[in-house]
Design a protein around this motif. Sequence first.
Motif, PDB file in Angstrom:
ATOM      1  N   PRO A 139       0.883  -1.112  -0.053  1.00  0.00           N
ATOM      2  CA  PRO A 139       0.046   0.117   0.061  1.00  0.00           C
ATOM      3  C   PRO A 139       0.911   1.295   0.171  1.00  0.00           C
ATOM      4  O   PRO A 139       2.185   1.214   0.361  1.00  0.00           O
ATOM      5  CB  PRO A 139      -0.841   0.026   1.330  1.00  0.00           C
ATOM      6  N   SER A 140       0.249   2.232  -0.244  1.00  0.00           N
ATOM      7  CA  SER A 140       1.191   3.492  -0.580  1.00  0.00           C
ATOM      8  C   SER A 140       1.577   3.901   0.944  1.00  0.00           C
ATOM      9  O   SER A 140       0.988   3.858   2.134  1.00  0.00           O
ATOM     10  CB  SER A 140       0.304   4.848  -1.052  1.00  0.00           C
ATOM     11  N   HIS A 165       1.700  -0.336  -6.854  1.00  0.00           N
ATOM     12  CA  HIS A 165       0.905  -0.565  -5.484  1.00  0.00           C
ATOM     13  C   HIS A 165      -0.333  -1.394  -6.131  1.00  0.00           C
ATOM     14  O   HIS A 165      -1.075  -1.542  -5.333  1.00  0.00           O
ATOM     15  CB  HIS A 165       0.361   0.775  -5.034  1.00  0.00           C
ATOM     16  N   ARG A 202       5.088  -3.775   3.937  1.00  0.00           N
ATOM     17  CA  ARG A 202       3.993  -2.971   4.832  1.00  0.00           C
ATOM     18  C   ARG A 202       4.785  -2.512   5.836  1.00  0.00           C
ATOM     19  O   ARG A 202       5.550  -2.989   6.716  1.00  0.00           O
ATOM     20  CB  ARG A 202       2.955  -4.159   5.415  1.00  0.00           C
ATOM     21  N   PHE A 236      -4.155  -8.753   0.627  1.00  0.00           N
ATOM     22  CA  PHE A 236      -3.483  -7.653  -0.401  1.00  0.00           C
ATOM     23  C   PHE A 236      -3.558  -8.494  -1.754  1.00  0.00           C
ATOM     24  O   PHE A 236      -3.605  -7.829  -2.644  1.00  0.00           O
ATOM     25  CB  PHE A 236      -2.093  -7.352  -0.077  1.00  0.00           C
ATOM     26  N   CYS A 270       4.380   2.440   2.209  1.00  0.00           N
ATOM     27  CA  CYS A 270       4.934   1.159   2.781  1.00  0.00           C
ATOM     28  C   CYS A 270       6.434   1.335   2.603  1.00  0.00           C
ATOM     29  O   CYS A 270       7.143   0.487   3.074  1.00  0.00           O
ATOM     30  CB  CYS A 270       4.422  -0.118   2.163  1.00  0.00           C
TER      31      CYS A 270
END
Lengths: 349, 346
Positions: free
Chosen positions: B37-38, B192, B208, B233, B40
């Motif tokens: 995810p953004s 992502h 993460r 994810f 990370c």
Amino acid sequence: MGWMNFLWRTRGRQRLDWTDVLSYTYLVVGLFTMFAPVVWLVMSSFKTEAAIGQFPPTFMPYTQKTVVVAGHDKPLPLFTVTLDDGRKREMAQVQRMGIMASMVDPAAPEERVQVNIRQREPVNTLKFAWGNYTELFGKFTFGTYLWNSVFITVVATVLTLLFNSMAAFALSKYKFRGQKGVFFLIIATLMIPPTIILVPVFLVINQVGLLNSLWGVILPAVATPTGVFLLRQYMLTIPDELIEAARMDHASEWRIYWRIVLPLSAPALAVLAIFSVMWRWNDFLLPLIVLSKNEFFTLQLALNSFQGELNTQWHYLLAMTVITLLPVTLVFAFLQRYITTGIAGAGVK
Amino acid sequence: MSTLELRALYKKFDQTSVIHGVDLQVAHGEFVVFVGPSGCGKSTLLRMIAGLDVPTDGDLLIDGQRVNDVGAAERGCAMVFQSYALYPHMTVYDNMAFGLENAKVPRAEIERKVHEAATLLRLDPLLQRRPTQLSGGQRQRVAIGRAIVRNPKIFLFDEPLSNLDAELRVSMRSELRELHQRLGATMVYVTHDQVEAMTMADKIVVLRAGLVEQVGTPVSLYEKPCNTFVAGFIGSPRMNFMPAALVRACPALAAWVPSQAHQVGIRPEHWQACGPGEGLSMTVRHAEYMGAQRLVHAELQDQTRVELLVDGEHALSAGQTIHMRVAEHHLHVFDPQDQRIERAAV
């Protein structure tokens, strides 16, 4: 015909709205007040010395007509003479004694007539006295002054662009301790009026032996806080990724500056170039204290020195003033589109 | 040969710690995708490999050589930026030639290499254009071309497809894969988008909050996610999670849920219809028709929401009660620490 549409654009569809009247009036009055002195100056610069002193003054450059009359070496000035019987004749003046002038008809050169000078009117024709300009280059070492001015302006502008952009590059694209402090220090110097530091500047120039040298005018003016600020703000808008990409492309820091940052800052550089040309060309105070010898005078100094003499040769002075105006006008005309885009871009982003 | 190795890599920006010790080995010719995810830290990791950021601690090795203190230009990496970072005042040709000019490559060779890369990427007709005159996909190819001409040891891609429209993204995905096969170079790719990761990678690194959650092939990540984060994810639509107690209450499935299990995960595409009592019963909330398939949103008895992918021909109406089960190897169980429990160990 896009610009015609632009010029005649109105708010009202059919008739003129009152805002149109108001804005056009305002614009015309503004145009007249701003432009009339310049136009008058340009027109007067084409007048002969006699025509400048003439009263009432004329707008267009008129000179008296002359004719070649047999028996006289020089061309004689031509007048319209009102004779005693009320007839009007065009006659040339041979000589003038007090209030009487002896006139001659160009067609019949032998017959002289004595005429009261109140009975005659000079015959004027429209004539542009180009001599004001052409003779200038032979007189007053005008060429030297022009060269001095051009040299100072060009060299100082190039150096200003170079050094200010290097400072701006460092301040906008590198992170180092005291970066903000340095920047604020540079900006803070804007608060100091140049007249206050005039004496210290003079002392420094004197100490390094640059008095009566063109470099004495160029070097103190090279670093400008305005320029650094303007360029830094613009360079902040250049994405860091471009510089990182160049760094990965084996570019040295100098090459990044020279090949990437400098070309991309062109709009801001153009704005600074305009400012710098105007500043240096119109600069008076610094050259006045640094350059005291005649052969180092800039045009501005030369203009000033003419006026102080007993006999002001207005026709040359006016022509010289026009020439002094030209470079700034030209630079402005060619680079002005950058002023709006550049300043807007540098300020807003 | 070009291998990459990260050993206990740390990165701090002032007081904020972004990467907390990453270990990773990349073999020659591998296509590795960093996904997460953004925020990370995947882009930071890539920038450290590139040499644009300096690690706070740990070692970075390229071909077995420690390169922590080697400048970006000398590492032999080439990077494709998210924004492409093409030089806007240069033509396509100059953009691609810039790196070679800086490396003092003879002019004739520059020309040869640029034309070679241009042919490979079908950029020949565009060489004299400026980046602003190109479409998104063409700019993308120029950015890749700029990386190719330098013949780098390692290609680094920072979300290169995120600025393209959906259709172009799909076609560029396969183009990049083909390019990888043709060049046989080591590539590190940051995204992502887990779909990109799944379709392109030889090896996926799930990150993460600055830590590696799992490293593996797309298949192993999909089939054996090591914790609930990776499980949720990887895969689209997301895996469903439900309390273990609920599944244990169902006699048909209870045997597969070990006692220490806390959560059970079942992917939407793995549900199978069954008779009452043979699986979990749930109430349909609504169904989205997607052509070949139908995405059903349903609610279990304890109000846990689940999603099911069923055949498009199945007409299901809201309020209907359905019964679903799952094959044993498609049932994922996780302990209270969200770690996967291997059933073989039970």
